[in-house]
Design an enzyme around this catalytic site. Structure first.
Site, short mmCIF file in Angstrom:
data_model
loop_
_atom_site.label_atom_id
_atom_site.label_comp_id
_atom_site.label_asym_id
_atom_site.label_seq_id
_atom_site.Cartn_x
_atom_site.Cartn_y
_atom_site.Cartn_z
N ASP A 220 101.42 9.80 45.65
CA ASP A 220 102.02 10.57 44.56
C ASP A 220 103.02 9.68 43.83
OD1 ASP A 220 102.35 13.61 43.63
OD2 ASP A 220 104.30 12.61 43.52
N ASN A 228 106.65 11.48 31.38
CA ASN A 228 106.13 12.33 30.30
C ASN A 228 107.25 12.83 29.39
OD1 ASN A 228 103.34 12.27 30.85
ND2 ASN A 228 103.54 13.85 32.43
N ASP A 237 99.54 9.30 30.33
CA ASP A 237 98.13 9.05 30.62
C ASP A 237 97.85 7.57 30.84
OD1 ASP A 237 97.61 11.73 30.40
OD2 ASP A 237 96.77 11.62 28.37
N GLU A 263 99.54 13.57 38.97
CA GLU A 263 99.91 12.21 39.37
C GLU A 263 99.55 11.93 40.82
OE1 GLU A 263 103.69 14.75 39.93
OE2 GLU A 263 101.87 14.71 38.72
#
Length: 342
Positions: A220, A228, A237, A263
């Site tokens: 993770d 973001n 992305d 993620e």
């Protein structure tokens, strides 16, 4: 965690072949009875007996085909006697030249039921036998053996065989492409959750037969939401693609890398125990930490938390492995992130 679906489960595999075979069995059963009656009237008792046997065989197979996980084997078991009886019927005294029209079904059925290579080979074999029978029966007959008649039959057979083969090639390519899309994460090009079921089933079978080891890493990205929020989802992305590329570079071709969503990533390490898996996980963690993503002239620092589980020691199901790895991933985050817990 939701169960992983397998799009090629044996009960769903070759759905089109199952449907085609079921229709063929119905036709064989019904037409077999009808032709048996006609042959009884013509005193062709041997052919009548074979047609009744094939009709009974077809009706018996109908419930088997509806539920079998070994469809390909049953297709072969049925087609061999089906085509063999057809060849025998062509040799009988009552067989007229028009009966050979049924031979044109052979390449269509073979390609639909057996695929382009096996089906093409079986079709060519039986069509060659049918051609030999035709010349044996009618080759010297001026009414049927003239060049024009023979050429028409031969060209029609070749055309149907060729069209069937080309169609099957196109169908297989389209099916493979759809399967690839269904099992691939569109953003990173990694395997997706659906692919994991297939991989795990194969590895668990190897583990049961040979004691092969399997290690699962659940990865993770730390504080990905901040990426973001600060840089936008487009940058997020690209970060995910960047991480996917770094992971690909550090694992073996035999290992399967998957994006679970968001993620989260996971890796199946074949023939690897938890201790070796920890070394791989540490290497990945270090690689990602020392490979920041360059965006708009600045580096975006990245770290990962990783949890590890091993087949057998942490359970024998995919859900058990995910559960164990997920708990250790949570421990890694609670312990300060950017670390591996096994």
């Amino acid at each position: 965690m939701p169960a992983v679906s397998r799009i090629d489960d044996p009960t769903h595999a070759f759905a089109h072949r199952r449907a085609v075979l079921q229709v063929l069995l119905w036709f064989t059963g019904i037409f077999g009875v009808l032709f048996a009656i006609l042959n009884f009237r013509n005193a062709s008792y041997g052919l009548m007996t074979l047609e009744l046997l094939m009709a009974g065989f077809a009706f018996t197979l109908l419930p088997v085909i509806a539920r079998t996980a070994y469809l390909q084997r049953w297709i072969v078991v049925y087609l061999v006697p089906f085509f063999s009886v057809m060849m025998y019927s062509l040799t009988t005294a009552v067989a007229a030249p028009t009966v050979f029209a049924w031979v044109l079904l052979i390449p269509i059925l073979c390609h639909l039921l057996l695929g382009r290579w096996i089906g093409g080979g079986v079709a060519a074999f039986y069509m060659a036998i049918a051609g030999a029978i035709f010349f044996w029966k009618f080759g010297v007959d001026p009414g049927y053996g003239n060049t024009r008649s023979v050429a028409n039959v031969a060209l029609a057979s070749v055309c149907i065989f060729g069209f069937s083969h080309v169609y099957e090639i196109s169908r297989e390519r389209a099916e493979n492409r759809l399967r690839e899309i269904a099992m691939t994460d569109p953003l990173t090009g990694l395997a997706n959750r659906a692919r994991l079921g297939d991989v795990f089933a194969a590895e668990r079978a190897r583990h049961a037969r040979h004691g092969a080891r399997l290690c699962l890493l659940m990865i993770d990205l730390d504080h990905f939401k901040q990426v973001n929020d600060r840089h936008g989802h487009d940058a997020g992305d690209r970060v995910l693609r960047h991480v996917a590329d770094r992971i690909r570079e550090r694992v073996r071709p035999s290992d399967v890398v998957c994006r679970l969503g968001g993620e989260e990533f996971c890796i199946f390490l074949a023939d690897t125990g938890a201790e070796q898996g920890r070394h791989v996980a540490d290497d990945l963690r270090h690689t990602i930490e020392t490979s920041p993503f360059r965006h708009a002239g600045q580096d975006i620092a990245l770290t990962t938390s990783i949890g590890i589980a091993e087949l057998g020691r942490d359970g024998d199901t995919l859900e058990a492995l995910f559960g164990a790895a997920d708990r250790r991933l949570y421990d890694a985050k609670q312990s300060g992130r950017n670390r591996v817990v096994s």
